[in-house]
Scaffold this active site. Structure first.
Site, PDB file in Angstrom:
ATOM      1  N   GLU A  41     -12.974 -37.634  30.736  1.00 21.92           N
ATOM      2  CA  GLU A  41     -12.795 -36.444  31.582  1.00 21.92           C
ATOM      3  C   GLU A  41     -11.402 -35.767  31.337  1.00 21.92           C
ATOM      4  OE1 GLU A  41     -13.513 -34.610  35.949  1.00 21.92           O
ATOM      5  OE2 GLU A  41     -13.291 -36.573  35.952  1.00 21.92           O
ATOM      6  N   LYS A 111     -18.365 -28.469  35.112  1.00 25.41           N
ATOM      7  CA  LYS A 111     -18.699 -29.671  36.268  1.00 25.41           C
ATOM      8  C   LYS A 111     -19.276 -28.754  37.386  1.00 25.41           C
ATOM      9  CE  LYS A 111     -16.059 -33.450  38.546  1.00 25.41           C
ATOM     10  NZ  LYS A 111     -14.817 -33.794  38.641  1.00 25.41           N
ATOM     11  N   CYS A 145     -17.897 -37.105  36.008  1.00 28.24           N
ATOM     12  CA  CYS A 145     -17.443 -37.929  36.795  1.00 28.24           C
ATOM     13  C   CYS A 145     -18.137 -37.937  38.373  1.00 28.24           C
ATOM     14  CB  CYS A 145     -16.042 -37.444  37.201  1.00 28.24           C
ATOM     15  SG  CYS A 145     -14.777 -38.834  37.984  1.00 28.24           S
TER      16      CYS A 145
END
Length: 262
Positions: A41, A111, A145
């Site tokens: 990331e 995300k 994540c």
């Protein structure tokens, strides 16, 4: 599918050095003859510059797309380009781009779950869609994540047919046990392969914990990294997914009439 995970130690707030290092590491990983290479990331900046974040971002993902489109075509490899701090017209996003062997950017994902504990939601906009794609004929999904904590997200992707989940992250040392358990659990409960790729080193005041892994649908690590920069490579036998689902058929045995998620 042979997968290489690049556990990168990026330099905080230094995109120039990070793009240079990312290319070097991709070239190193390609020597292991993988089908797919994965980065962590926000490797272009570290997670994440709160001050002047725009000045460190990739505008519209242009630099990332240009670099990895050329690399994937030259090296004849699929690339999951981790994620980058990406400034679009609507605002700042945490975005991953996916490239096939021909150099085509076949998918992107913003995300969807922003990490409020570290104020990510104050600086970035939430993605509004899930992403699946095919690499060498295998249906895959990608998350970033904090997304790994949301089991509904991964189950939705598996119901859409994925057999490999790529997880790109900057996960800190104090919660590294959570990182290991959550990725293994998502592999077991969804009966999929998981390639989880974390960063290492320090960004700002936070130390990131590595322990990237390639995990089979039984939740077993095919290979796992330590806590320093390295490249790990392993093989995913995709036929195992169907064999496991025929043995322990959780998808057939689900009781969807009893489930209500609010």
């Amino acid at each position: 599918m042979r997968v290489s995970a690049v556990q990168m130690d990026m330099k905080f707030e230094d995109p120039e050095k990070n793009y240079e290092k990312a290319e070097q590491l991709i070239r190193m990983a390609a020597k292991q003859k993988p089908d797919t290479i994965v980065l962590p990331e926000t490797w272009n900046t570290g997670f994440f510059p709160e001050k002047n974040v725009s000045s460190f971002s990739d505008k519209g993902g242009q630099r990332t797309i240009e670099l990895f489109s050329a690399l994937s075509k030259e090296l004849d490899v699929n690339i999951i380009a981790g994620s980058v701090v990406n400034e679009k017209q609507e605002g700042m996003y945490n975005t991953t781009y996916i490239f096939d062997r021909k150099g085509k950017c076949i998918a992107e994902y913003d995300k969807t779950h922003l990490f409020s504990y570290m104020n990510e939601d104050e600086h970035f906009k939430k993605g509004e869609k899930l992403t699946t794609f095919e690499l060498d004929g295998v249906k895959c999904g990608v998350i970033i994540c904090y997304d790994i904590r949301f089991l509904e997200l991964i189950r939705t992707l598996t119901l859409q047919g994925i057999k490999i989940l790529f997880v790109v992250a900057q996960w800190p040392v104090p919660r590294i046990k959570h990182w290991e358990i959550l990725n293994q659990a998502r592999a077991i409960e969804n009966q999929i392969f998981v390639a989880c790729v974390n960063s290492c080193g320090t960004a700002g005041e936070t130390i990131y914990g590595g322990h990237s892994a390639l995990i089979d649908p039984w939740g077993e690590n095919i290979v796992q990294a330590g806590n320093t920069e390295e490249i790990i490579t392993g093989d995913f036998d995709i036929e195992i997914v169907d064999k496991i689902r025929d043995t322990i058929n959780v998808y057939n045995d689900r009781r969807t009439e009893l489930y209500k998620i609010i």
